[in-house]
Write a protein that holds these residues in place. Structure first.
Motif, PDB file in Angstrom:
ATOM      1  N   GLY A 134       7.713  23.078  -6.173  1.00  0.00           N
ATOM      2  CA  GLY A 134       6.492  23.168  -5.387  1.00  0.00           C
ATOM      3  C   GLY A 134       6.181  21.930  -4.575  1.00  0.00           C
ATOM      4  O   GLY A 134       5.001  21.609  -4.349  1.00  0.00           O
ATOM      5  N   ASN A 135       7.220  21.227  -4.114  1.00  0.00           N
ATOM      6  CA  ASN A 135       7.049  19.985  -3.346  1.00  0.00           C
ATOM      7  C   ASN A 135       6.268  18.928  -4.111  1.00  0.00           C
ATOM      8  O   ASN A 135       5.606  18.062  -3.530  1.00  0.00           O
ATOM      9  CB  ASN A 135       6.381  20.252  -1.994  1.00  0.00           C
ATOM     10  N   GLU A 136       6.369  18.981  -5.437  1.00  0.00           N
ATOM     11  CA  GLU A 136       5.747  17.966  -6.271  1.00  0.00           C
ATOM     12  C   GLU A 136       6.800  16.973  -6.752  1.00  0.00           C
ATOM     13  O   GLU A 136       8.006  17.249  -6.721  1.00  0.00           O
ATOM     14  CB  GLU A 136       5.039  18.608  -7.464  1.00  0.00           C
ATOM     15  N   ALA A 137       6.319  15.813  -7.192  1.00  0.00           N
ATOM     16  CA  ALA A 137       7.228  14.771  -7.662  1.00  0.00           C
ATOM     17  C   ALA A 137       6.516  13.910  -8.693  1.00  0.00           C
ATOM     18  O   ALA A 137       5.285  13.790  -8.690  1.00  0.00           O
ATOM     19  CB  ALA A 137       7.699  13.897  -6.501  1.00  0.00           C
ATOM     20  N   ARG A 138       7.318  13.329  -9.572  1.00  0.00           N
ATOM     21  CA  ARG A 138       6.841  12.274 -10.451  1.00  0.00           C
ATOM     22  C   ARG A 138       7.263  10.968  -9.806  1.00  0.00           C
ATOM     23  O   ARG A 138       8.418  10.817  -9.406  1.00  0.00           O
ATOM     24  CB  ARG A 138       7.455  12.426 -11.841  1.00  0.00           C
ATOM     25  N   ALA A 139       6.330  10.015  -9.710  1.00  0.00           N
ATOM     26  CA  ALA A 139       6.612   8.819  -8.927  1.00  0.00           C
ATOM     27  C   ALA A 139       5.893   7.605  -9.492  1.00  0.00           C
ATOM     28  O   ALA A 139       4.870   7.724 -10.171  1.00  0.00           O
ATOM     29  CB  ALA A 139       6.192   9.027  -7.474  1.00  0.00           C
ATOM     30  N   GLN A 140       6.437   6.443  -9.200  1.00  0.00           N
ATOM     31  CA  GLN A 140       5.759   5.182  -9.423  1.00  0.00           C
ATOM     32  C   GLN A 140       5.056   4.792  -8.128  1.00  0.00           C
ATOM     33  O   GLN A 140       5.564   5.059  -7.029  1.00  0.00           O
ATOM     34  CB  GLN A 140       6.746   4.085  -9.811  1.00  0.00           C
ATOM     35  N   LEU A 141       3.905   4.144  -8.245  1.00  0.00           N
ATOM     36  CA  LEU A 141       3.162   3.704  -7.081  1.00  0.00           C
ATOM     37  C   LEU A 141       2.973   2.197  -7.124  1.00  0.00           C
ATOM     38  O   LEU A 141       2.549   1.649  -8.146  1.00  0.00           O
ATOM     39  CB  LEU A 141       1.786   4.378  -7.012  1.00  0.00           C
ATOM     40  N   GLY A 142       3.325   1.530  -6.028  1.00  0.00           N
ATOM     41  CA  GLY A 142       3.022   0.126  -5.862  1.00  0.00           C
ATOM     42  C   GLY A 142       1.755   0.012  -5.032  1.00  0.00           C
ATOM     43  O   GLY A 142       1.766   0.263  -3.821  1.00  0.00           O
ATOM     44  N   VAL A 143       0.650  -0.322  -5.683  1.00  0.00           N
ATOM     45  CA  VAL A 143      -0.647  -0.273  -5.026  1.00  0.00           C
ATOM     46  C   VAL A 143      -1.575  -1.274  -5.698  1.00  0.00           C
ATOM     47  O   VAL A 143      -1.447  -1.554  -6.894  1.00  0.00           O
ATOM     48  CB  VAL A 143      -1.219   1.164  -5.094  1.00  0.00           C
ATOM     49  N   SER A 144      -2.509  -1.834  -4.935  1.00  0.00           N
ATOM     50  CA  SER A 144      -3.403  -2.849  -5.493  1.00  0.00           C
ATOM     51  C   SER A 144      -4.376  -2.264  -6.505  1.00  0.00           C
ATOM     52  O   SER A 144      -4.664  -2.874  -7.529  1.00  0.00           O
ATOM     53  CB  SER A 144      -4.176  -3.548  -4.364  1.00  0.00           C
ATOM     54  N   LYS A 145      -4.870  -1.065  -6.246  1.00  0.00           N
ATOM     55  CA  LYS A 145      -5.805  -0.406  -7.159  1.00  0.00           C
ATOM     56  C   LYS A 145      -5.323   1.016  -7.413  1.00  0.00           C
ATOM     57  O   LYS A 145      -5.109   1.771  -6.471  1.00  0.00           O
ATOM     58  CB  LYS A 145      -7.212  -0.383  -6.560  1.00  0.00           C
ATOM     59  N   PRO A 146      -5.122   1.408  -8.679  1.00  0.00           N
ATOM     60  CA  PRO A 146      -4.574   2.739  -8.967  1.00  0.00           C
ATOM     61  C   PRO A 146      -5.449   3.848  -8.391  1.00  0.00           C
ATOM     62  O   PRO A 146      -6.673   3.830  -8.575  1.00  0.00           O
ATOM     63  CB  PRO A 146      -4.570   2.789 -10.500  1.00  0.00           C
ATOM     64  N   PRO A 147      -4.849   4.808  -7.678  1.00  0.00           N
ATOM     65  CA  PRO A 147      -5.639   5.913  -7.120  1.00  0.00           C
ATOM     66  C   PRO A 147      -6.027   6.912  -8.209  1.00  0.00           C
ATOM     67  O   PRO A 147      -5.293   7.121  -9.174  1.00  0.00           O
ATOM     68  CB  PRO A 147      -4.690   6.545  -6.114  1.00  0.00           C
ATOM     69  N   ALA A 148      -7.169   7.514  -8.051  1.00  0.00           N
ATOM     70  CA  ALA A 148      -7.652   8.493  -9.021  1.00  0.00           C
ATOM     71  C   ALA A 148      -7.083   9.873  -8.713  1.00  0.00           C
ATOM     72  O   ALA A 148      -6.689  10.171  -7.569  1.00  0.00           O
ATOM     73  CB  ALA A 148      -9.176   8.534  -8.991  1.00  0.00           C
ATOM     74  N   ALA A 149      -7.033  10.720  -9.741  1.00  0.00           N
ATOM     75  CA  ALA A 149      -6.647  12.117  -9.534  1.00  0.00           C
ATOM     76  C   ALA A 149      -7.606  12.758  -8.549  1.00  0.00           C
ATOM     77  O   ALA A 149      -8.826  12.557  -8.606  1.00  0.00           O
ATOM     78  CB  ALA A 149      -6.664  12.860 -10.865  1.00  0.00           C
ATOM     79  N   GLY A 150      -7.047  13.515  -7.599  1.00  0.00           N
ATOM     80  CA  GLY A 150      -7.859  14.144  -6.570  1.00  0.00           C
ATOM     81  C   GLY A 150      -7.918  13.351  -5.282  1.00  0.00           C
ATOM     82  O   GLY A 150      -8.399  13.865  -4.262  1.00  0.00           O
ATOM     83  N   SER A 151      -7.415  12.108  -5.304  1.00  0.00           N
ATOM     84  CA  SER A 151      -7.400  11.303  -4.087  1.00  0.00           C
ATOM     85  C   SER A 151      -6.163  11.640  -3.259  1.00  0.00           C
ATOM     86  O   SER A 151      -5.327  12.459  -3.653  1.00  0.00           O
ATOM     87  CB  SER A 151      -7.441   9.818  -4.417  1.00  0.00           C
ATOM     88  N   GLU A 152      -6.030  10.983  -2.127  1.00  0.00           N
ATOM     89  CA  GLU A 152      -4.959  11.337  -1.194  1.00  0.00           C
ATOM     90  C   GLU A 152      -4.283  10.087  -0.657  1.00  0.00           C
ATOM     91  O   GLU A 152      -4.913   9.049  -0.456  1.00  0.00           O
ATOM     92  CB  GLU A 152      -5.538  12.154  -0.033  1.00  0.00           C
ATOM     93  N   LEU A 153      -2.987  10.212  -0.441  1.00  0.00           N
ATOM     94  CA  LEU A 153      -2.201   9.193   0.240  1.00  0.00           C
ATOM     95  C   LEU A 153      -1.733   9.764   1.571  1.00  0.00           C
ATOM     96  O   LEU A 153      -1.576  10.981   1.720  1.00  0.00           O
ATOM     97  CB  LEU A 153      -0.977   8.793  -0.592  1.00  0.00           C
TER      98      LEU A 153
END
Length: 356
Positions: A88-107
């Motif tokens: 379903g075009n989903e992925a498990r991923a690591q994120l390099g980011v200053s503040k962890p994004p919350a569920a429901g947010s968007e990149l």
């Protein structure tokens, strides 16, 4: 034993940042059956170090361009390292980011593709890529080769070929099975002429292979999961090799992990699925008779696996020798050919007579 037992001093300049001009030009440290001494050899010596009837087992996974860049909807920059492509075009991923994004947010990726953050699973995020384009195609179009974190440079055009084995065919890894990087067509042809046979497993190397082991005690370590496939045809090749007195030689720790995960009732059997197998000294490795492997990070689970196979003291002494002799370390570095410490520990008989 503890994690700190696997610490060793490595000068930064010994970490290989680029591949050699030729894949098979690397050095090879031979760790023969005890009590024979170490030998400084070359990867191109492998045909002479193996015997007719031996079976080399490779990992045929293919590294995907899994590194993406973008920003959070709020504006902060983010780096995405896809760990595993899901349905379903989903992925498990690591994120390099200053503040962890919350569920429901968007990149938003640099090409404009929107990515929904579905939630967090431990150190990984579950993402959905909002695109009509299949994720594999999207990665191929805008993704970058995910070089390991100890390479202090950006990937270049050469890495697209060299951070990939010549027999890679099953896309899904985010790190190369690095022992296989030493084999080029000329070396494979020389091995065939020697009478060495080949087989393949698939294990998609995940980003978890670079995660530091945080727990000091082995019992407290949570091993990362990787998907593998050991097919029935390889199992038959292994049985045939054993029957003719040949040795099963794993090319890389990923092959050992796959075969040990598939080992049941005294032999390797077909298996496809995830493994969290953690191999360290005290665990018996029964599926292989020899191992071709690169040099691994201090305190890493891969160094522990090699020590489980060949013995802690022998392996750490070999690493000290490699540092003194200025071997090149890690993914683009040199290799070892390792035999078990104890006679018969992996059905490995008569090794000495077959070393030339």
């Amino acid at each position: 034993m503890k994690k700190s037992d696997f610490r060793y001093d490595l000068p930064t300049e010994l970490i290989a940042q680029h591949p050699l001009a030729a894949r098979s030009a690397s050095r090879l440290l031979l760790l023969p059956p005890a009590p024979a001494p170490l030998e400084d050899r070359a990867v191109r010596d492998l045909p002479a170090l193996l015997a007719p009837g031996d079976l080399l087992v490779f990992n045929d996974t293919r590294v995907i361009p899994a590194r993406l860049f973008g920003r959070k909807a709020t504006g902060g920059r983010v780096e995405v390292l896809v760990e595993r492509v899901l349905d379903g075009n989903e992925a498990r991923a690591q994120l390099g980011v200053s503040k962890p994004p919350a569920a429901g947010s968007e990149l938003v990726l640099d090409d404009g593709t929107r990515v929904a953050v579905l939630g967090r699973e431990g150190e990984f995020y579950r993402l959905r890529f909002e695109s009509d384009e299949p994720l594999e195609k999207l990665l191929k179009r805008i993704g970058r080769m995910p070089l390991p974190p100890y390479m202090t440079r950006e990937p270049d055009a050469a890495d697209a070929e060299r951070y990939q084995t010549v027999f890679a065919r099953a896309p899904g890894a985010v790190a190369a099975p690095t022992a296989g990087l030493h084999f080029d067509e000329a070396l494979l042809a020389a091995l065939r002429a020697r009478g060495v046979e080949f087989g393949h497993i698939t294990l998609h190397v995940g980003a978890g292979t670079f995660q530091p082991m945080r727990a000091e005690e082995f019992k407290d370590h949570v091993m990362h999961s990787e998907w593998l496939n050991v097919g029935a045809s390889l199992c038959e090749r292994i049985r045939a090799a054993k029957a003719r007195g040949g040795r099963v030689v794993a090319v890389g720790t990923t092959v050992v992990r796959a075969l040990e995960s598939s080992f049941r009732d005294g032999e390797v059997r077909p298996f496809a699925g995830d493994t969290r197998l953690f191999l360290f000294p005290g665990k018996r490795i029964r599926s292989v008779d020899a191992l071709v492997t690169n040099f691994h990070l201090p305190e890493s689970t891969l160094l522990m696996l090699v020590s489980a196979f060949a013995g802690y003291e022998r392996v750490m002494a070999a690493y000290a020798h490699a540092v003194r002799e200025r071997y090149r370390f890690f993914s683009y570095g040199d290799a070892m050919l390792v035999f078990p410490e104890r006679e018969g520990g992996t059905d490995a008989t008569a090794h000495d007579s077959r070393l030339h």
